[in-house]
Design an enzyme around this catalytic site. Structure first.
Site, mmCIF file in Angstrom:
data_model
loop_
_atom_site.group_PDB
_atom_site.id
_atom_site.type_symbol
_atom_site.label_atom_id
_atom_site.label_comp_id
_atom_site.label_asym_id
_atom_site.label_seq_id
_atom_site.Cartn_x
_atom_site.Cartn_y
_atom_site.Cartn_z
ATOM 1 N NE ARG A 140 7.248 -2.974 5.881
ATOM 2 C CZ ARG A 140 5.935 -2.744 5.771
ATOM 3 N NH1 ARG A 140 5.421 -2.323 4.647
ATOM 4 N NH2 ARG A 140 5.123 -2.957 6.785
ATOM 5 N NE ARG A 160 -4.438 -1.463 10.036
ATOM 6 C CZ ARG A 160 -3.384 -0.930 9.412
ATOM 7 N NH1 ARG A 160 -3.454 0.291 8.937
ATOM 8 N NH2 ARG A 160 -2.275 -1.611 9.269
ATOM 9 C CE LYS A 216 -2.361 -1.066 3.796
ATOM 10 N NZ LYS A 216 -1.779 -2.368 4.180
ATOM 11 N NE ARG A 239 6.186 -0.569 10.056
ATOM 12 C CZ ARG A 239 5.025 -0.639 9.426
ATOM 13 N NH1 ARG A 239 4.891 -0.113 8.224
ATOM 14 N NH2 ARG A 239 3.994 -1.225 9.989
ATOM 15 N NE ARG A 263 2.068 -5.140 11.428
ATOM 16 C CZ ARG A 263 3.189 -5.057 10.690
ATOM 17 N NH1 ARG A 263 4.271 -5.712 11.069
ATOM 18 N NH2 ARG A 263 3.203 -4.342 9.605
HETATM 19 P P1 AMP Z 1 0.693 0.292 8.965
HETATM 20 O O1 AMP Z 1 1.800 1.258 8.791
HETATM 21 O O2 AMP Z 1 -0.516 0.647 8.142
HETATM 22 O O3 AMP Z 1 1.118 -1.133 8.760
HETATM 23 O O4 AMP Z 1 0.212 0.411 10.488
HETATM 24 C C1 AMP Z 1 1.092 0.091 11.548
HETATM 25 C C2 AMP Z 1 0.305 -0.016 12.846
HETATM 26 O O5 AMP Z 1 -0.309 1.238 13.148
HETATM 27 C C3 AMP Z 1 -0.839 -1.016 12.837
HETATM 28 O O6 AMP Z 1 -0.405 -2.323 13.106
HETATM 29 C C4 AMP Z 1 -1.726 -0.450 13.941
HETATM 30 O O7 AMP Z 1 -1.200 -0.749 15.226
HETATM 31 C C5 AMP Z 1 -1.579 1.041 13.740
HETATM 32 N N1 AMP Z 1 -2.610 1.560 12.802
HETATM 33 C C6 AMP Z 1 -2.402 2.080 11.572
HETATM 34 N N2 AMP Z 1 -3.558 2.443 10.996
HETATM 35 C C7 AMP Z 1 -4.537 2.136 11.891
HETATM 36 C C8 AMP Z 1 -5.953 2.250 11.880
HETATM 37 N N3 AMP Z 1 -6.613 2.738 10.823
HETATM 38 N N4 AMP Z 1 -6.625 1.840 12.989
HETATM 39 C C9 AMP Z 1 -5.979 1.363 14.063
HETATM 40 N N5 AMP Z 1 -4.654 1.199 14.128
HETATM 41 C C10 AMP Z 1 -3.926 1.585 13.056
#
Ligand code: AMP
Length: 190
Positions: free
Chosen positions: A128, A89, A14, A134, A146
């Site tokens: 990654r 989400r 994404k 991260r 996740r």
């Molecule tokens: P990402 O960078 O999209 O993989 O998000 C990393 C982490 O941020 C996720 O595993 C969640 O803990 C948190 N996170 C990101 N977007 C959301 C969302 N829309 N709702 C809740 N938690 C989020």
């Protein structure tokens, strides 16, 4: 406005595709994960709270995430449109986004979903994790968590947009450029 939800499990690509799409369609990229990480880096109160969930592979509570997202949208009054990356989400987030955009006389144009199978996701995330810095990409248990959270809470959001005839799935396996072409084609023919 062109408002796209870029959807897909962790590791689907994404972030990579968002960067290319905002360049081509002149949209604002809003990644909730990136905004949380920015807050963690700057040691804000929101960052501390978000980190406690992110480190465990859990979702940050809806109330906090929705408020943050709305504030970010409000910072871009003249945007031609947005790419929402990693949001919504949950079903609650999807409903909140719909109401919020309606209050601004706009709506989601379409949900583009990158479809990638689980084994490939795990492989990509661990790779990654080697250089992204991260923490949540380094630990196989957090990665699995996740993916489980995605399957249980996020995947059902697909039906929210499907019922509005706004869902388009795209094969997320292949070269970055080929996947980008498929996404552009889906947008241009929608
Ligand atoms: P990402 O960078 O999209 O993989 O998000 C990393 C982490 O941020 C996720 O595993 C969640 O803990 C948190 N996170 C990101 N977007 C959301 C969302 N829309 N709702 C809740 N938690 C989020």
């Amino acid at each position: 406005m062109l408002n796209i939800v870029l959807f897909g499990p962790p590791g689907a690509g994404k972030g990579t595709q968002s960067e290319k799409l905002i360049d081509k369609y002149k949209l604002v990229h809003l990644s909730t994960g990136d905004i949380f990480r920015y807050n963690i880096k700057n040691a804000t109160e929101l960052g501390t709270l978000a980190k406690s969930y992110m480190d465990k592979g859990q979702l940050v509570p809806d109330e906090v995430t929705i408020k943050m997202l709305e504030a970010e949208v409000n910072k871009h009054a003249n945007a031609k449109g947005f790419i929402f990356d990693g949001f919504p989400r949950t079903h609650n987030q999807a409903e909140a986004l719909e109401k919020f955009l309606a209050s601004k006389n706009t709506s989601i144009t379409l949900m583009l979903a990158l479809e990638v199978e689980e084994q490939e996701l795990k492989k990509r995330l661990l790779l990654r994790g080697k250089d992204s810095g991260r923490a949540d990409d380094k630990d196989p248990e957090v990665i699995q968590k996740r993916i489980n959270v995605y399957n249980a809470e996020t995947a059902p959001v697909k039906s929210f947009y499907e019922s509005q005839k706004k869902y388009v799935g795209v094969n997320g396996i292949g070269s970055i450029d080929d996947i980008f072409k498929s996404l552009c084609n889906a947008i241009d023919t929608f």
